[in-house]
Design a protein around this motif. Structure first.
Motif, PDB file in Angstrom:
ATOM      1  N   LEU A  26      10.034   8.571 -13.272  1.00  0.00           N
ATOM      2  CA  LEU A  26       9.913   9.855 -13.934  1.00  0.00           C
ATOM      3  C   LEU A  26       8.698  10.608 -13.416  1.00  0.00           C
ATOM      4  N   ALA A  27       8.821  11.922 -13.307  1.00  0.00           N
ATOM      5  CA  ALA A  27       7.678  12.750 -12.928  1.00  0.00           C
ATOM      6  C   ALA A  27       6.541  12.512 -13.905  1.00  0.00           C
ATOM      7  N   GLY A  28       5.329  12.410 -13.377  1.00  0.00           N
ATOM      8  CA  GLY A  28       4.168  12.183 -14.216  1.00  0.00           C
ATOM      9  C   GLY A  28       3.849  10.723 -14.473  1.00  0.00           C
ATOM     10  N   THR A  29       4.660   9.812 -13.953  1.00  0.00           N
ATOM     11  CA  THR A  29       4.425   8.377 -14.137  1.00  0.00           C
ATOM     12  C   THR A  29       3.455   7.865 -13.075  1.00  0.00           C
ATOM     13  N   TRP A  30       2.436   7.134 -13.488  1.00  0.00           N
ATOM     14  CA  TRP A  30       1.504   6.525 -12.527  1.00  0.00           C
ATOM     15  C   TRP A  30       2.167   5.306 -11.900  1.00  0.00           C
ATOM     16  N   VAL A  31       2.230   5.288 -10.577  1.00  0.00           N
ATOM     17  CA  VAL A  31       2.912   4.223  -9.841  1.00  0.00           C
ATOM     18  C   VAL A  31       1.994   3.700  -8.733  1.00  0.00           C
ATOM     19  N   PRO A  32       1.810   2.379  -8.622  1.00  0.00           N
ATOM     20  CA  PRO A  32       1.024   1.839  -7.506  1.00  0.00           C
ATOM     21  C   PRO A  32       1.872   1.732  -6.239  1.00  0.00           C
ATOM     22  N   PHE A  33       1.439   2.369  -5.172  1.00  0.00           N
ATOM     23  CA  PHE A  33       2.071   2.225  -3.867  1.00  0.00           C
ATOM     24  C   PHE A  33       1.245   1.213  -3.077  1.00  0.00           C
ATOM     25  N   VAL A  34       1.872   0.112  -2.692  1.00  0.00           N
ATOM     26  CA  VAL A  34       1.171  -0.983  -2.015  1.00  0.00           C
ATOM     27  C   VAL A  34       1.593  -0.997  -0.548  1.00  0.00           C
ATOM     28  N   LEU A  35       0.641  -0.750   0.336  1.00  0.00           N
ATOM     29  CA  LEU A  35       0.914  -0.684   1.774  1.00  0.00           C
ATOM     30  C   LEU A  35       0.139  -1.759   2.506  1.00  0.00           C
ATOM     31  N   TYR A  36       0.756  -2.299   3.567  1.00  0.00           N
ATOM     32  CA  TYR A  36       0.144  -3.327   4.396  1.00  0.00           C
ATOM     33  C   TYR A  36      -0.143  -2.741   5.777  1.00  0.00           C
ATOM     34  N   TYR A  37      -1.287  -3.121   6.343  1.00  0.00           N
ATOM     35  CA  TYR A  37      -1.637  -2.706   7.706  1.00  0.00           C
ATOM     36  C   TYR A  37      -2.076  -3.941   8.495  1.00  0.00           C
ATOM     37  N   VAL A  38      -1.484  -4.106   9.654  1.00  0.00           N
ATOM     38  CA  VAL A  38      -1.814  -5.249  10.504  1.00  0.00           C
ATOM     39  C   VAL A  38      -2.124  -4.755  11.911  1.00  0.00           C
ATOM     40  N   SER A  39      -2.955  -5.519  12.618  1.00  0.00           N
ATOM     41  CA  SER A  39      -3.331  -5.165  13.982  1.00  0.00           C
ATOM     42  C   SER A  39      -3.294  -6.408  14.864  1.00  0.00           C
ATOM     43  N   PRO A  40      -2.863  -6.263  16.127  1.00  0.00           N
ATOM     44  CA  PRO A  40      -2.899  -7.396  17.060  1.00  0.00           C
ATOM     45  C   PRO A  40      -4.304  -7.934  17.263  1.00  0.00           C
ATOM     46  N   HIS A  41      -5.320  -7.102  16.952  1.00  0.00           N
ATOM     47  CA  HIS A  41      -6.716  -7.488  17.166  1.00  0.00           C
ATOM     48  C   HIS A  41      -7.440  -7.832  15.870  1.00  0.00           C
ATOM     49  N   GLY A  42      -6.693  -7.964  14.795  1.00  0.00           N
ATOM     50  CA  GLY A  42      -7.303  -8.360  13.536  1.00  0.00           C
ATOM     51  C   GLY A  42      -7.770  -7.189  12.678  1.00  0.00           C
ATOM     52  N   ILE A  43      -8.203  -7.510  11.471  1.00  0.00           N
ATOM     53  CA  ILE A  43      -8.612  -6.499  10.506  1.00  0.00           C
ATOM     54  C   ILE A  43      -9.739  -5.611  11.025  1.00  0.00           C
ATOM     55  N   ALA A  44     -10.663  -6.192  11.799  1.00  0.00           N
ATOM     56  CA  ALA A  44     -11.821  -5.429  12.271  1.00  0.00           C
ATOM     57  C   ALA A  44     -11.426  -4.243  13.148  1.00  0.00           C
ATOM     58  N   ASP A  45     -10.194  -4.255  13.654  1.00  0.00           N
ATOM     59  CA  ASP A  45      -9.762  -3.177  14.534  1.00  0.00           C
ATOM     60  C   ASP A  45      -9.117  -2.026  13.766  1.00  0.00           C
ATOM     61  N   ILE A  46      -8.998  -2.141  12.447  1.00  0.00           N
ATOM     62  CA  ILE A  46      -8.393  -1.076  11.634  1.00  0.00           C
ATOM     63  C   ILE A  46      -9.506  -0.251  11.000  1.00  0.00           C
ATOM     64  N   SER A  47      -9.481   1.047  11.238  1.00  0.00           N
ATOM     65  CA  SER A  47     -10.570   1.895  10.739  1.00  0.00           C
ATOM     66  C   SER A  47     -10.142   2.888   9.669  1.00  0.00           C
ATOM     67  N   SER A  48      -8.921   3.376   9.738  1.00  0.00           N
ATOM     68  CA  SER A  48      -8.486   4.395   8.787  1.00  0.00           C
ATOM     69  C   SER A  48      -6.975   4.555   8.863  1.00  0.00           C
ATOM     70  N   GLY A  49      -6.439   5.358   7.955  1.00  0.00           N
ATOM     71  CA  GLY A  49      -5.000   5.581   7.971  1.00  0.00           C
ATOM     72  C   GLY A  49      -4.613   6.784   7.134  1.00  0.00           C
ATOM     73  N   VAL A  50      -3.336   7.127   7.227  1.00  0.00           N
ATOM     74  CA  VAL A  50      -2.779   8.268   6.511  1.00  0.00           C
ATOM     75  C   VAL A  50      -1.484   7.841   5.839  1.00  0.00           C
ATOM     76  N   VAL A  51      -1.296   8.290   4.595  1.00  0.00           N
ATOM     77  CA  VAL A  51      -0.027   8.101   3.892  1.00  0.00           C
ATOM     78  C   VAL A  51       0.486   9.488   3.520  1.00  0.00           C
ATOM     79  N   LEU A  52       1.712   9.790   3.916  1.00  0.00           N
ATOM     80  CA  LEU A  52       2.283  11.115   3.699  1.00  0.00           C
ATOM     81  C   LEU A  52       3.544  11.003   2.856  1.00  0.00           C
ATOM     82  N   PHE A  53       3.579  11.764   1.757  1.00  0.00           N
ATOM     83  CA  PHE A  53       4.770  11.882   0.921  1.00  0.00           C
ATOM     84  C   PHE A  53       5.352  13.268   1.192  1.00  0.00           C
ATOM     85  N   SER A  54       6.594  13.331   1.637  1.00  0.00           N
ATOM     86  CA  SER A  54       7.122  14.615   2.087  1.00  0.00           C
ATOM     87  C   SER A  54       8.596  14.766   1.724  1.00  0.00           C
ATOM     88  N   GLY A  55       8.944  15.977   1.287  1.00  0.00           N
ATOM     89  CA  GLY A  55      10.331  16.303   0.999  1.00  0.00           C
ATOM     90  C   GLY A  55      10.470  17.790   0.795  1.00  0.00           C
TER      91      GLY A  55
END
Length: 203
Positions: A26-55
């Motif tokens: 429902l509109a107005g409902t708080w929902v947790p969006f859980v995203l995973y990020y992995v890198s061939p070089h490990g966590i230390a190689d991840i610096s930032s990211g973007v999540v886009l909701f579009s329609g």
């Protein structure tokens, strides 16, 4: 003579989604969006990211930054064309951009094994399109970005139009079993849910 060789490494992080997947609320409902990020070089190689909701002609973009030395990171909530609002994982006021909002106090960024887990507590207004797509990308430590990949679909249900479904109602306040005797059918059993808006679902 002298010779040398070098290898160009352009492997970038990959974005995945754990939940929700192809669902809606429902509109107005708080929902947790859980995203995973992995890198061939490990966590230390991840610096930032973007999540886009579009329609349709609406979008909501969240940018997050990962700073291990600071024990967490910051992220921006951007609702085009409104200006960006900045918050910190785990604390601070709600970042409300009219059609979407982020609750920093209930959003987290953490490492689980070899995975960077980003949880964004989100809600969307009735003006967001009913059907949206969720996209994400991530940057490595030298600024290279992965493609903006479609992760899942998400449906915004206008609570002012549709009655809540038994398993979807955001704020059920009455839930009981009723019995009704019908001479032709015998006892009829069902369940009724009323939400805080006074909308009723019977099944």
């Amino acid at each position: 003579t002298a010779s040398s060789s070098f290898t160009v490494d352009n492997q970038v992080p990959v974005a995945l989604i754990q939940s929700p997947v192809n669902s809606g609320d429902l509109a107005g409902t708080w929902v947790p969006f859980v995203l995973y990020y992995v890198s061939p070089h490990g966590i230390a190689d991840i610096s930032s990211g973007v999540v886009l909701f579009s329609g349709g002609n609406k979008s909501c973009q969240i940018q997050w930054d990962y700073t291990p030395s600071a024990g967490g990171g910051n992220f921006l909530s951007v609702q085009v064309p409104s200006p960006a609002q900045t918050g910190t994982f785990g604390s601070g006021p709600i970042l409300d951009a009219v059609d979407c909002a982020v609750k920093p106090a209930e959003s987290t960024i953490s490492v689980v094994g070899s995975v960077l887990v980003v949880t964004l507590k989100m809600k969307f207004g009735v003006n967001m399109p009913g059907s949206m797509q969720v996209y994400s990308s991530a940057n490595n430590s030298i600024g290279q970005s992965s493609p903006l990949s479609q992760l899942t679909g998400y449906q915004i249900i206008d609570s002012g139009v549709r009655s809540p479904q038994l398993l979807i109602s955001a704020t059920p306040i009455v839930d009981y079993i009723f019995n009704q005797t019908d001479p032709a059918q015998g006892a009829i059993r069902g369940s009724v849910v009323n939400d805080s808006l006074g909308l009723t679902s019977i099944s």
